[in-house]
Structure formats: structure tokens, C-alpha cells
Design a protein around this motif. Sequence first.
Motif, mmCIF file in Angstrom:
data_model
loop_
_atom_site.group_PDB
_atom_site.id
_atom_site.type_symbol
_atom_site.label_atom_id
_atom_site.label_comp_id
_atom_site.label_asym_id
_atom_site.label_seq_id
_atom_site.Cartn_x
_atom_site.Cartn_y
_atom_site.Cartn_z
ATOM 1 N N MET A 24 0.907 -1.258 0.138
ATOM 2 C CA MET A 24 0.167 -0.023 -0.032
ATOM 3 C C MET A 24 0.957 1.274 0.003
ATOM 4 O O MET A 24 0.420 2.177 -0.588
ATOM 5 N N VAL A 25 1.952 1.191 0.792
ATOM 6 C CA VAL A 25 2.891 2.325 0.888
ATOM 7 C C VAL A 25 3.574 2.722 -0.442
ATOM 8 O O VAL A 25 3.761 3.439 -0.788
ATOM 9 N N GLY A 26 4.027 1.440 -0.978
ATOM 10 C CA GLY A 26 4.713 1.798 -2.362
ATOM 11 C C GLY A 26 3.677 2.030 -3.285
ATOM 12 O O GLY A 26 4.155 2.999 -4.049
ATOM 13 N N GLY A 27 2.380 1.695 -3.410
ATOM 14 C CA GLY A 27 1.570 1.984 -4.680
ATOM 15 C C GLY A 27 1.358 3.512 -4.308
ATOM 16 O O GLY A 27 1.038 4.102 -5.386
ATOM 17 N N GLY A 28 1.220 3.909 -3.077
ATOM 18 C CA GLY A 28 0.993 5.381 -2.788
ATOM 19 C C GLY A 28 2.169 6.154 -3.108
ATOM 20 O O GLY A 28 1.865 7.255 -3.916
ATOM 21 N N ILE A 29 3.413 5.872 -3.197
ATOM 22 C CA ILE A 29 4.389 6.514 -3.397
ATOM 23 C C ILE A 29 4.645 6.709 -4.999
ATOM 24 O O ILE A 29 4.727 7.532 -5.599
ATOM 25 N N PHE A 30 4.317 5.443 -5.771
ATOM 26 C CA PHE A 30 4.425 5.649 -7.292
ATOM 27 C C PHE A 30 3.175 6.295 -7.707
ATOM 28 O O PHE A 30 3.374 7.112 -8.432
ATOM 29 N N SER A 31 2.193 6.365 -7.208
ATOM 30 C CA SER A 31 0.891 7.108 -7.764
ATOM 31 C C SER A 31 1.275 8.703 -7.429
ATOM 32 O O SER A 31 0.888 9.463 -8.354
ATOM 33 N N THR A 32 1.596 8.765 -6.526
ATOM 34 C CA THR A 32 1.967 10.241 -5.899
ATOM 35 C C THR A 32 3.008 10.844 -6.937
ATOM 36 O O THR A 32 3.115 11.960 -7.483
ATOM 37 N N LEU A 33 4.242 9.944 -7.172
ATOM 38 C CA LEU A 33 5.393 10.294 -8.180
ATOM 39 C C LEU A 33 4.812 10.524 -9.254
ATOM 40 O O LEU A 33 5.002 11.502 -10.054
ATOM 41 N N GLY A 34 3.587 10.040 -9.945
ATOM 42 C CA GLY A 34 3.128 9.999 -11.262
ATOM 43 C C GLY A 34 2.394 11.600 -11.464
ATOM 44 O O GLY A 34 2.509 12.213 -12.172
ATOM 45 N N VAL A 35 1.764 11.854 -10.187
ATOM 46 C CA VAL A 35 1.144 13.288 -10.226
ATOM 47 C C VAL A 35 1.967 14.221 -10.434
ATOM 48 O O VAL A 35 1.831 15.201 -11.271
ATOM 49 N N VAL A 36 3.217 14.168 -9.564
ATOM 50 C CA VAL A 36 4.272 15.180 -9.358
ATOM 51 C C VAL A 36 4.822 15.346 -10.740
ATOM 52 O O VAL A 36 5.195 16.407 -11.200
ATOM 53 N N ILE A 37 5.155 14.341 -11.484
ATOM 54 C CA ILE A 37 5.868 14.313 -12.618
ATOM 55 C C ILE A 37 5.088 14.930 -13.831
ATOM 56 O O ILE A 37 5.459 15.627 -14.286
ATOM 57 N N SER A 38 3.719 14.596 -13.698
ATOM 58 C CA SER A 38 2.813 15.401 -14.727
ATOM 59 C C SER A 38 2.633 16.847 -14.648
ATOM 60 O O SER A 38 2.321 17.525 -15.514
ATOM 61 N N SER A 39 2.722 17.424 -13.274
ATOM 62 C CA SER A 39 2.642 18.506 -12.834
ATOM 63 C C SER A 39 4.149 19.240 -13.093
ATOM 64 O O SER A 39 3.856 20.462 -13.356
ATOM 65 N N ALA A 40 4.965 18.771 -12.847
ATOM 66 C CA ALA A 40 6.149 19.361 -12.960
ATOM 67 C C ALA A 40 6.747 19.431 -14.373
ATOM 68 O O ALA A 40 7.487 20.404 -14.814
ATOM 69 N N GLY A 41 6.324 18.658 -15.258
ATOM 70 C CA GLY A 41 6.501 18.935 -16.808
ATOM 71 C C GLY A 41 8.039 18.756 -17.060
ATOM 72 O O GLY A 41 8.729 17.746 -16.634
ATOM 73 N N VAL A 42 8.683 19.790 -17.847
ATOM 74 C CA VAL A 42 9.817 19.496 -18.344
ATOM 75 C C VAL A 42 11.038 20.002 -17.200
ATOM 76 O O VAL A 42 12.181 19.542 -17.375
ATOM 77 N N GLU A 43 10.104 20.560 -15.997
ATOM 78 C CA GLU A 43 11.327 20.735 -15.103
ATOM 79 C C GLU A 43 11.809 19.554 -13.827
ATOM 80 O O GLU A 43 12.205 19.746 -13.056
ATOM 81 N N ILE A 44 11.114 18.550 -14.519
ATOM 82 C CA ILE A 44 11.314 17.089 -13.534
ATOM 83 C C ILE A 44 12.774 16.944 -13.154
ATOM 84 O O ILE A 44 12.814 16.602 -12.231
ATOM 85 N N GLY A 45 13.606 17.024 -14.051
ATOM 86 C CA GLY A 45 15.104 16.761 -13.943
ATOM 87 C C GLY A 45 15.621 17.770 -12.448
ATOM 88 O O GLY A 45 16.106 17.122 -11.526
ATOM 89 N N ILE A 46 15.036 18.943 -12.513
ATOM 90 C CA ILE A 46 15.532 19.703 -11.427
ATOM 91 C C ILE A 46 14.874 19.595 -10.163
ATOM 92 O O ILE A 46 15.338 19.627 -9.229
ATOM 93 N N VAL A 47 13.590 19.296 -10.275
ATOM 94 C CA VAL A 47 12.677 18.897 -9.176
ATOM 95 C C VAL A 47 13.378 17.515 -8.437
ATOM 96 O O VAL A 47 13.651 17.229 -7.507
ATOM 97 N N VAL A 48 13.783 16.513 -9.238
ATOM 98 C CA VAL A 48 14.365 15.196 -8.838
ATOM 99 C C VAL A 48 15.722 15.572 -8.022
ATOM 100 O O VAL A 48 15.941 14.988 -6.945
ATOM 101 N N VAL A 49 16.525 16.495 -8.547
ATOM 102 C CA VAL A 49 17.880 16.567 -8.222
ATOM 103 C C VAL A 49 17.805 17.594 -6.531
ATOM 104 O O VAL A 49 18.177 17.049 -5.833
#
Length: 74
Positions: A24-49
Motif C-alpha cells: 500500500m505504501v509503495g503504491g501510494g508513493i508511485f501514484s503520487t510520483l506520477g502526479v508530481v511528474i505530470s505537474s512538473a513537466g519539463v522541469e522534472i530533472g531539477i525537481v528530482v535533483v
Amino acid sequence: MSGVGDTSGKLGPWAVWAIAVGGMVGGGIFSTLGVVISSAGVEIGIVVVKLAILAALAVLGLSGFDAGKLEIAS
């Protein structure tokens, strides 16, 4: 018998509970990560760093790291 070191090959209730909670925790992390990546757009590299640096600082802080006692090997 679901204690640590049990080699009977069967999962006890605590082991099954731990697997379920981990899933459940792993699923929550991956689903949240998907939402963050879709809203960060092209700046995802900067966000990850930035998040990696923040996570490293949190780990160092929680581990009791003291930069004043750091010795540099020569």
C-alpha cells in the motif's frame, strides 16, 4: 510461528500484514510520483535533483552526522 528466523516456509499473520502495508505504501508513493511528474513537466530533472539533496540532508540530520568531526583522509 512467524518469528524472525522461522524457516518453515509459511508466512505468519505479521509477515502477511507487513507485505500488505508495504504494498500500500509503495503504491501510494508511485501514484503520487506520477502526479508530481505530470505537474512538473519539463522541469522534472531539477525537481528530482532538489528532492535528492533534501532527502540526503534529512538522512544526514537523522543519523546524527556532525560535519565538525569529519576527517579527510590524505
